[in-house]
Scaffold this motif. Structure first.
Motif, PDB file in Angstrom:
ATOM      1  N   ALA A 154       0.912  -1.215   0.022  1.00  0.00           N
ATOM      2  CA  ALA A 154       0.177   0.102  -0.149  1.00  0.00           C
ATOM      3  C   ALA A 154       0.831   1.212  -0.168  1.00  0.00           C
ATOM      4  O   ALA A 154       0.609   2.220  -0.676  1.00  0.00           O
ATOM      5  N   VAL A 155       1.935   1.118   0.912  1.00  0.00           N
ATOM      6  CA  VAL A 155       2.676   2.313   0.917  1.00  0.00           C
ATOM      7  C   VAL A 155       3.696   2.499  -0.257  1.00  0.00           C
ATOM      8  O   VAL A 155       3.871   3.620  -0.842  1.00  0.00           O
ATOM      9  N   ARG A 156       4.320   1.631  -0.826  1.00  0.00           N
ATOM     10  CA  ARG A 156       5.248   1.502  -1.660  1.00  0.00           C
ATOM     11  C   ARG A 156       4.618   1.530  -3.324  1.00  0.00           C
ATOM     12  O   ARG A 156       5.226   2.319  -4.176  1.00  0.00           O
ATOM     13  N   HIS A 157       3.608   0.664  -3.261  1.00  0.00           N
ATOM     14  CA  HIS A 157       3.141   0.475  -4.863  1.00  0.00           C
ATOM     15  C   HIS A 157       1.616   0.945  -4.971  1.00  0.00           C
ATOM     16  O   HIS A 157       1.085   0.881  -5.888  1.00  0.00           O
ATOM     17  N   LYS A 158       0.873   1.416  -3.948  1.00  0.00           N
ATOM     18  CA  LYS A 158      -0.590   1.820  -3.770  1.00  0.00           C
ATOM     19  C   LYS A 158      -1.294   0.722  -4.184  1.00  0.00           C
ATOM     20  O   LYS A 158      -2.177   0.590  -4.897  1.00  0.00           O
ATOM     21  N   GLY A 159      -0.982  -0.704  -3.799  1.00  0.00           N
ATOM     22  CA  GLY A 159      -1.548  -1.660  -4.060  1.00  0.00           C
ATOM     23  C   GLY A 159      -0.514  -2.850  -3.669  1.00  0.00           C
ATOM     24  O   GLY A 159       0.121  -3.109  -2.994  1.00  0.00           O
ATOM     25  N   PHE A 160      -1.085  -4.246  -4.468  1.00  0.00           N
ATOM     26  CA  PHE A 160       0.136  -5.239  -4.388  1.00  0.00           C
ATOM     27  C   PHE A 160       1.294  -5.050  -4.549  1.00  0.00           C
ATOM     28  O   PHE A 160       1.364  -4.637  -5.765  1.00  0.00           O
ATOM     29  N   ILE A 161       2.357  -5.667  -4.036  1.00  0.00           N
ATOM     30  CA  ILE A 161       3.682  -5.724  -4.548  1.00  0.00           C
ATOM     31  C   ILE A 161       3.501  -6.593  -5.691  1.00  0.00           C
ATOM     32  O   ILE A 161       3.017  -7.779  -5.536  1.00  0.00           O
ATOM     33  N   PRO A 162       4.117  -6.295  -6.699  1.00  0.00           N
ATOM     34  CA  PRO A 162       3.970  -6.860  -8.120  1.00  0.00           C
ATOM     35  C   PRO A 162       4.168  -8.373  -8.262  1.00  0.00           C
ATOM     36  O   PRO A 162       3.333  -9.094  -8.879  1.00  0.00           O
ATOM     37  N   TRP A 163       5.019  -8.983  -7.558  1.00  0.00           N
ATOM     38  CA  TRP A 163       5.238 -10.305  -7.309  1.00  0.00           C
ATOM     39  C   TRP A 163       4.604 -10.917  -6.111  1.00  0.00           C
ATOM     40  O   TRP A 163       4.665 -12.238  -6.239  1.00  0.00           O
ATOM     41  N   GLU A 177      -4.680   4.024   0.124  1.00  0.00           N
ATOM     42  CA  GLU A 177      -5.044   3.681  -1.178  1.00  0.00           C
ATOM     43  C   GLU A 177      -4.660   2.215  -1.669  1.00  0.00           C
ATOM     44  O   GLU A 177      -3.270   2.178  -1.399  1.00  0.00           O
ATOM     45  N   PHE A 178      -5.156   1.427  -2.124  1.00  0.00           N
ATOM     46  CA  PHE A 178      -4.992  -0.042  -2.596  1.00  0.00           C
ATOM     47  C   PHE A 178      -5.663  -0.443  -3.865  1.00  0.00           C
ATOM     48  O   PHE A 178      -6.882  -0.673  -3.890  1.00  0.00           O
ATOM     49  N   GLU A 179      -4.983  -0.438  -4.897  1.00  0.00           N
ATOM     50  CA  GLU A 179      -5.620  -0.949  -6.241  1.00  0.00           C
ATOM     51  C   GLU A 179      -6.663  -0.233  -6.439  1.00  0.00           C
ATOM     52  O   GLU A 179      -7.793  -0.699  -6.979  1.00  0.00           O
ATOM     53  N   LYS A 191       1.156   4.534  12.315  1.00  0.00           N
ATOM     54  CA  LYS A 191       2.496   4.869  12.119  1.00  0.00           C
ATOM     55  C   LYS A 191       3.293   3.987  11.419  1.00  0.00           C
ATOM     56  O   LYS A 191       3.855   2.984  11.916  1.00  0.00           O
ATOM     57  N   TYR A 192       2.819   3.733  10.141  1.00  0.00           N
ATOM     58  CA  TYR A 192       3.521   2.639   9.204  1.00  0.00           C
ATOM     59  C   TYR A 192       4.951   2.850   9.056  1.00  0.00           C
ATOM     60  O   TYR A 192       5.659   1.740   9.074  1.00  0.00           O
ATOM     61  N   ASP A 193       5.476   3.851   9.239  1.00  0.00           N
ATOM     62  CA  ASP A 193       7.041   4.027   8.805  1.00  0.00           C
ATOM     63  C   ASP A 193       7.787   3.479  10.141  1.00  0.00           C
ATOM     64  O   ASP A 193       8.746   2.624   9.737  1.00  0.00           O
ATOM     65  N   GLN A 194       7.294   3.567  11.291  1.00  0.00           N
ATOM     66  CA  GLN A 194       7.924   2.673  12.341  1.00  0.00           C
ATOM     67  C   GLN A 194       7.935   1.533  12.299  1.00  0.00           C
ATOM     68  O   GLN A 194       9.011   0.507  12.328  1.00  0.00           O
ATOM     69  N   TYR A 217      12.366  -0.103   3.279  1.00  0.00           N
ATOM     70  CA  TYR A 217      11.270  -0.569   2.656  1.00  0.00           C
ATOM     71  C   TYR A 217      11.014   0.058   1.403  1.00  0.00           C
ATOM     72  O   TYR A 217      10.444  -0.576   0.732  1.00  0.00           O
ATOM     73  N   MET A 218      11.398   1.243   1.122  1.00  0.00           N
ATOM     74  CA  MET A 218      10.914   1.895  -0.081  1.00  0.00           C
ATOM     75  C   MET A 218      11.889   1.167  -1.331  1.00  0.00           C
ATOM     76  O   MET A 218      11.570   1.474  -2.483  1.00  0.00           O
ATOM     77  N   THR A 219      13.042   0.518  -0.873  1.00  0.00           N
ATOM     78  CA  THR A 219      13.618   0.008  -2.332  1.00  0.00           C
ATOM     79  C   THR A 219      13.429  -1.319  -2.421  1.00  0.00           C
ATOM     80  O   THR A 219      13.563  -2.102  -1.494  1.00  0.00           O
ATOM     81  N   PRO A 220      12.918  -1.801  -3.626  1.00  0.00           N
ATOM     82  CA  PRO A 220      12.598  -3.062  -3.732  1.00  0.00           C
ATOM     83  C   PRO A 220      13.745  -4.186  -3.688  1.00  0.00           C
ATOM     84  O   PRO A 220      14.895  -3.611  -4.093  1.00  0.00           O
ATOM     85  N   PRO A 221      13.665  -5.355  -3.573  1.00  0.00           N
ATOM     86  CA  PRO A 221      14.698  -6.315  -3.500  1.00  0.00           C
ATOM     87  C   PRO A 221      15.376  -6.298  -4.653  1.00  0.00           C
ATOM     88  O   PRO A 221      14.763  -6.177  -5.742  1.00  0.00           O
ATOM     89  N   PRO A 222      16.500  -7.097  -4.781  1.00  0.00           N
ATOM     90  CA  PRO A 222      17.321  -7.163  -6.037  1.00  0.00           C
ATOM     91  C   PRO A 222      16.327  -8.417  -6.862  1.00  0.00           C
ATOM     92  O   PRO A 222      15.904  -9.129  -6.123  1.00  0.00           O
TER      93      PRO A 222
END
Length: 272
Positions: free
Chosen positions: A41-50, A219-221, A230-233, A242-247
């Motif tokens: 929700a925070v990074r993609h405003k919906g599902f993590i693509p994978w 917002e979610f999809e 307090k999502y950031d904590q 958490y804002m950087t996707p994994p390799p």
């Protein structure tokens, strides 16, 4: 990579999430999207693509109310399954599933149901790091015993690897272990403790109760779901940056053993 269409799977899970949101708002139940769903929700405003699952959590008293009234409150095609209503259920948390679909997560844990959203209780924790570690270790031990008691003992053959599951089946029952897990989880009430935990996410997710706070809209999809205030904590503690996707190539997926988005799981059960 999974052999199924993630977009179609996401659509089914999104409909379940929307039904949960509508039900909880209507009946004044507290819920939060959590873990990868909160991160999405925070990074993609919906599902993590994978991502191929979705998670919410609820304070235990709300969790129990939803279990008690799920048949009357949820839309007809959705079912809440858990240890409290299924003696053979293999998980220490609930799922809300789409009964018009079919899924088997693992060949060696052939629990049959539909596409689902995981529903975790979030509970209190004792004060002090040592007490928290001991409390969590108790939970992990019970979950491991539950896994071995339910698992096919011959998953890895008939040799020494089968001995522990077979011994667990002699010493424990699924029902007894589920009762022990519930007693352990409810020892510390969410609303009475300073520190709280969604146990499935491990000790990295122990936070002050005010981090969950008032369920907040995200917002979610293209829809609106409720998440941690307090999502950031919480996300920083769980995932670091958490804002950087994994390799590429390191993304986690379940890669389900069997998935059918078009046919009810009871048809598979009847034809099996």
């Amino acid at each position: 990579m999974p052999q199924y269409d993630l977009k179609q799977l996401h659509g089914k899970m999104l409909d379940i999430l929307s039904a949960i949101d509508e039900t909880c708002r209507k009946h004044n139940l507290t819920y939060y999207i959590i873990a990868g769903t909160m991160l999405g929700a925070v990074r993609h405003k919906g599902f993590i693509p994978w991502d191929d699952d979705a998670d919410i959590c609820m304070p235990h008293r709300d969790y129990d109310l939803l279990i008690e009234h799920s048949k009357e409150w949820l839309p007809k095609r959705y079912e809440l399954v858990c240890a409290e209503n299924d003696n053979h259920y293999p998980q220490p948390f609930a799922k809300i599933q789409d009964a018009e679909t079919t899924i088997i997560e693992h060949a060696h844990l052939r629990y049959l149901g539909g596409v689902y959203v995981d529903v975790f209780p979030v509970d209190g924790m004792p004060d002090g790091k040592l007490a928290q570690r001991l409390h969590f270790a108790h939970y992990k031990l019970l979950c491991k015993l539950l896994y071995f008691t339910y698992r096919d003992p011959y998953r890895h053959g008939h040799g020494p690897s089968s001995w522990v599951p077979l011994l667990c089946r002699k010493l424990f029952t699924i029902e007894g272990l589920q009762r022990s897990i519930r007693k352990m989880l409810t020892k510390y009430d969410f609303y009475q403790c300073r520190q709280v935990l969604c146990f499935d996410d491990g000790l990295r997710s122990v936070v002050p109760r005010e981090v969950y706070g008032t369920p907040s809209p995200y917002e979610f999809e293209g829809r609106t779901l409720l998440g941690v205030e307090k999502y950031d904590q919480l996300l920083s503690q769980m995932y670091g940056d958490y804002m950087t996707p994994p390799p590429a190539g390191t993304e986690f997926q379940h890669n389900f053993y069997y998935l059918d988005l078009e046919h009810p799981y009871r048809e598979y059960k009847n034809n099996a």
